[in-house]
Design an enzyme around this catalytic site. Structure first.
Site, PDB file in Angstrom:
ATOM      1  N   HIS A 176       0.733  -1.176   0.132  1.00 57.22           N
ATOM      2  CA  HIS A 176      -0.234  -0.037  -0.036  1.00 57.22           C
ATOM      3  C   HIS A 176       0.957   1.235   0.121  1.00 57.22           C
ATOM      4  O   HIS A 176       1.734   1.650   0.993  1.00 57.22           O
ATOM      5  CB  HIS A 176      -0.943  -0.072   1.344  1.00 57.22           C
ATOM      6  CG  HIS A 176      -1.707   1.444   1.448  1.00 57.22           C
ATOM      7  ND1 HIS A 176      -1.604   1.770   2.550  1.00 57.22           N
ATOM      8  CD2 HIS A 176      -2.800   1.796   0.722  1.00 57.22           C
ATOM      9  CE1 HIS A 176      -2.568   3.019   2.433  1.00 57.22           C
ATOM     10  NE2 HIS A 176      -3.141   2.708   1.495  1.00 57.22           N
ATOM     11  N   ARG A 177       0.649   1.981  -1.112  1.00 60.58           N
ATOM     12  CA  ARG A 177       1.769   3.111  -1.267  1.00 60.58           C
ATOM     13  C   ARG A 177       2.926   2.804  -1.446  1.00 60.58           C
ATOM     14  O   ARG A 177       4.056   3.593  -0.950  1.00 60.58           O
ATOM     15  CB  ARG A 177       1.463   4.368  -0.099  1.00 60.58           C
ATOM     16  CG  ARG A 177       0.148   4.634  -0.007  1.00 60.58           C
ATOM     17  CD  ARG A 177      -0.015   5.691   0.963  1.00 60.58           C
ATOM     18  NE  ARG A 177      -1.653   5.897   1.557  1.00 60.58           N
ATOM     19  CZ  ARG A 177      -1.909   6.562   2.501  1.00 60.58           C
ATOM     20  NH1 ARG A 177      -1.289   7.338   3.124  1.00 60.58           N
ATOM     21  NH2 ARG A 177      -3.603   6.519   2.913  1.00 60.58           N
ATOM     22  N   GLU A 215       0.143  -0.633  -4.672  1.00 58.83           N
ATOM     23  CA  GLU A 215      -1.030   0.126  -4.711  1.00 58.83           C
ATOM     24  C   GLU A 215      -0.374   1.689  -4.743  1.00 58.83           C
ATOM     25  O   GLU A 215       0.617   1.862  -4.000  1.00 58.83           O
ATOM     26  CB  GLU A 215      -1.950  -0.050  -3.690  1.00 58.83           C
ATOM     27  CG  GLU A 215      -3.479   0.879  -3.595  1.00 58.83           C
ATOM     28  CD  GLU A 215      -3.290   2.245  -2.916  1.00 58.83           C
ATOM     29  OE1 GLU A 215      -4.133   3.211  -2.806  1.00 58.83           O
ATOM     30  OE2 GLU A 215      -2.120   2.573  -2.240  1.00 58.83           O
ATOM     31  N   ASP A 247      -1.483   6.220  -5.574  1.00 60.16           N
ATOM     32  CA  ASP A 247      -2.547   7.203  -5.543  1.00 60.16           C
ATOM     33  C   ASP A 247      -1.990   8.218  -6.614  1.00 60.16           C
ATOM     34  O   ASP A 247      -0.962   8.624  -6.544  1.00 60.16           O
ATOM     35  CB  ASP A 247      -2.560   7.762  -4.160  1.00 60.16           C
ATOM     36  CG  ASP A 247      -3.066   7.050  -2.893  1.00 60.16           C
ATOM     37  OD1 ASP A 247      -4.109   6.501  -3.054  1.00 60.16           O
ATOM     38  OD2 ASP A 247      -1.985   7.005  -2.120  1.00 60.16           O
ATOM     39  N   HIS A 290      -0.615  11.075  -2.202  1.00 59.07           N
ATOM     40  CA  HIS A 290      -1.927  10.740  -1.598  1.00 59.07           C
ATOM     41  C   HIS A 290      -2.962  11.727  -1.170  1.00 59.07           C
ATOM     42  O   HIS A 290      -4.087  11.806  -1.571  1.00 59.07           O
ATOM     43  CB  HIS A 290      -1.629   9.771  -0.456  1.00 59.07           C
ATOM     44  CG  HIS A 290      -3.070   9.635   0.616  1.00 59.07           C
ATOM     45  ND1 HIS A 290      -3.787  10.308   1.525  1.00 59.07           N
ATOM     46  CD2 HIS A 290      -3.892   8.294   0.166  1.00 59.07           C
ATOM     47  CE1 HIS A 290      -4.608   9.717   1.856  1.00 59.07           C
ATOM     48  NE2 HIS A 290      -4.773   8.335   1.235  1.00 59.07           N
ATOM     49  N   GLU A 340      -5.031   4.123  -7.809  1.00 55.50           N
ATOM     50  CA  GLU A 340      -6.321   4.645  -7.252  1.00 55.50           C
ATOM     51  C   GLU A 340      -6.364   5.678  -7.936  1.00 55.50           C
ATOM     52  O   GLU A 340      -5.302   7.014  -7.768  1.00 55.50           O
ATOM     53  CB  GLU A 340      -6.178   4.779  -5.729  1.00 55.50           C
ATOM     54  CG  GLU A 340      -7.383   5.415  -5.218  1.00 55.50           C
ATOM     55  CD  GLU A 340      -7.216   5.240  -3.442  1.00 55.50           C
ATOM     56  OE1 GLU A 340      -6.579   4.865  -3.079  1.00 55.50           O
ATOM     57  OE2 GLU A 340      -8.184   6.380  -3.171  1.00 55.50           O
ATOM     58  N   LYS A 381      -7.287   9.654  -7.776  1.00 53.60           N
ATOM     59  CA  LYS A 381      -7.679  10.178  -6.397  1.00 53.60           C
ATOM     60  C   LYS A 381      -8.528  11.535  -6.894  1.00 53.60           C
ATOM     61  O   LYS A 381      -8.047  12.598  -5.943  1.00 53.60           O
ATOM     62  CB  LYS A 381      -6.127  10.458  -6.018  1.00 53.60           C
ATOM     63  CG  LYS A 381      -6.406  10.679  -4.350  1.00 53.60           C
ATOM     64  CD  LYS A 381      -6.034   9.240  -3.728  1.00 53.60           C
ATOM     65  CE  LYS A 381      -6.404   9.305  -2.144  1.00 53.60           C
ATOM     66  NZ  LYS A 381      -6.430   8.091  -1.728  1.00 53.60           N
ATOM     67  N   ASP A 408       0.762  -1.743   4.563  1.00 57.58           N
ATOM     68  CA  ASP A 408       2.060  -1.051   4.453  1.00 57.58           C
ATOM     69  C   ASP A 408       3.225  -2.179   4.606  1.00 57.58           C
ATOM     70  O   ASP A 408       4.444  -1.308   4.209  1.00 57.58           O
ATOM     71  CB  ASP A 408       1.986   0.032   5.516  1.00 57.58           C
ATOM     72  CG  ASP A 408       0.901   1.141   5.512  1.00 57.58           C
ATOM     73  OD1 ASP A 408       0.184   1.280   4.437  1.00 57.58           O
ATOM     74  OD2 ASP A 408       0.654   1.731   6.625  1.00 57.58           O
TER      75      ASP A 408
HETATM   76  O1  G3P Z   1      -6.716   1.532  -2.149  1.00 56.13           O
HETATM   77  C1  G3P Z   1      -6.875   1.271  -1.075  1.00 56.13           C
HETATM   78  C2  G3P Z   1      -6.468   2.540   0.037  1.00 56.13           C
HETATM   79  O2  G3P Z   1      -5.340   3.235  -0.683  1.00 56.13           O
HETATM   80  C3  G3P Z   1      -7.602   3.455  -0.198  1.00 56.13           C
HETATM   81  O3  G3P Z   1      -7.544   4.540   0.848  1.00 56.13           O
HETATM   82  O4  G3P Z   1      -6.643   6.579   1.743  1.00 56.13           O
HETATM   83  O5  G3P Z   1      -5.047   4.924   1.760  1.00 56.13           O
HETATM   84  O6  G3P Z   1      -5.953   5.985  -0.504  1.00 56.13           O
HETATM   85  P1  G3P Z   1      -6.182   5.501   0.910  1.00 56.13           P
HETATM   86 MG    MG Z   2      -4.829   4.741  -1.899  1.00 58.39          MG
END
Ligand code: G3P
Ligand code: MG
Length: 259
Positions: free
Chosen positions: A17-18, A44, A46, A59, A118, A120, A241
């Site tokens: 994630h990120r 993942e 943003d 993000h 994602e 955004k 993460d």
């Molecule tokens: O895509 C999953 C998650 O990243 C969504 O929330 O705020 O971390 O972008 P956020």
């Molecule tokens: Mg995200």
């Protein structure tokens, strides 16, 4: 036709994630490089637009939390954004790390991993982000290596038309805020995957979506016991993460299942 990586990877898919954001500043080339080194099968990120319509990987709508500078990403040019330090907030050893463009991430990752982009554009839901992301995905020939998601149904709808060969995922907010996305109304978007908050996932919701042919991935889980229980419930993917922790728990669970 080449199958998208989303359907080829072993499940549950661990999405860094990120990037490997427990170990490096989020959404930076260092975090994505580390995710590759740590063996994550997917990342993942943003995607958002700058004032001069460049797609960058970031993000927040403001640069304050990460860069310590009060600026709005969509009111700054790429040149202005590139002057900011996106690494020091995490650790002084990452000083000088920059906010990457989506193309820089494509250049680094290529087709090695599944890339969940994602979209955004929550403050500007009708902007050109879907069109610009679609054209970059095509330019880099990554249609079968990306999965595109958003909480913004308009963006999901647009990207589906722009990249019909690429799977889409609808993101649902947690609790009451996400009921519409989780309802049958959300299914109008004909997504291939739904990305749920972990607190909204139970055996029924997973069975419901599986019966409809949807993959169910869950965000964002960094705790061993919760990771294991979600794996046991049969989620198809997990955003974390900490890809090392998630993969450790996954293999522990697999080992125990064999015993
Ligand atoms: O895509 C999953 C998650 O990243 C969504 O929330 O705020 O971390 O972008 P956020
Ligand atoms: Mg995200």
């Amino acid at each position: 036709m080449k199958q998208n990586k989303l359907f080829e990877l072993r499940r549950p898919i661990v999405f860094a994630h990120r990037g490997a954001s427990a170990y490096a500043p989020e959404n930076t080339l260092s975090a994505f490089e580390l995710a590759i080194k740590q063996g994550a099968p997917a990342i993942e990120l943003d995607a958002t637009l700058t004032k001069d319509q460049m797609v960058v990987v970031f993000h927040d709508s403001s640069t304050e939390r990460i860069c310590g500078y009060k600026g709005k990403i969509n009111q700054m040019t790429l040149a202005e954004i590139k002057k900011l330090d996106a690494g020091s907030y995490f650790d002084p050893s990452f000083k000088g790390e920059r906010i990457p463009t989506l193309e820089e991430v494509f250049d680094l990752v290529g087709d090695q991993l599944l890339i969940n982009i994602e979209l955004k554009n929550y403050l500007t839901p009708f902007d050109s982000l879907p069109q610009l992301v679609a054209s970059l995905v095509r330019k880099w020939g990554l249609q079968t290596n990306v999965l595109i998601s958003s909480f913004n149904p308009i963006a999901v709808w647009k990207i589906k038309k722009l990249l019909p060969e690429t799977p889409i995922a609808l993101l649902a907010l947690d609790g009451n805020s996400g009921w519409l996305a989780r309802s049958r109304i959300g299914e109008i978007l004909k997504y291939q995957a739904i990305h749920l908050h972990y607190s909204d996932v139970d055996a029924n919701s997973i069975a419901y979506h599986h019966a409809k042919g949807h993959l169910v991935s869950v965000y964002t889980v960094n705790e061993a016991t919760l990771l294991r229980s979600l794996f046991e419930r049969g989620v198809d993917g997990i955003f974390t993460d900490d890809p090392i922790l998630a993969q450790d728990q996954l293999y522990t669970e697999e080992k125990q299942a064999k015993e």
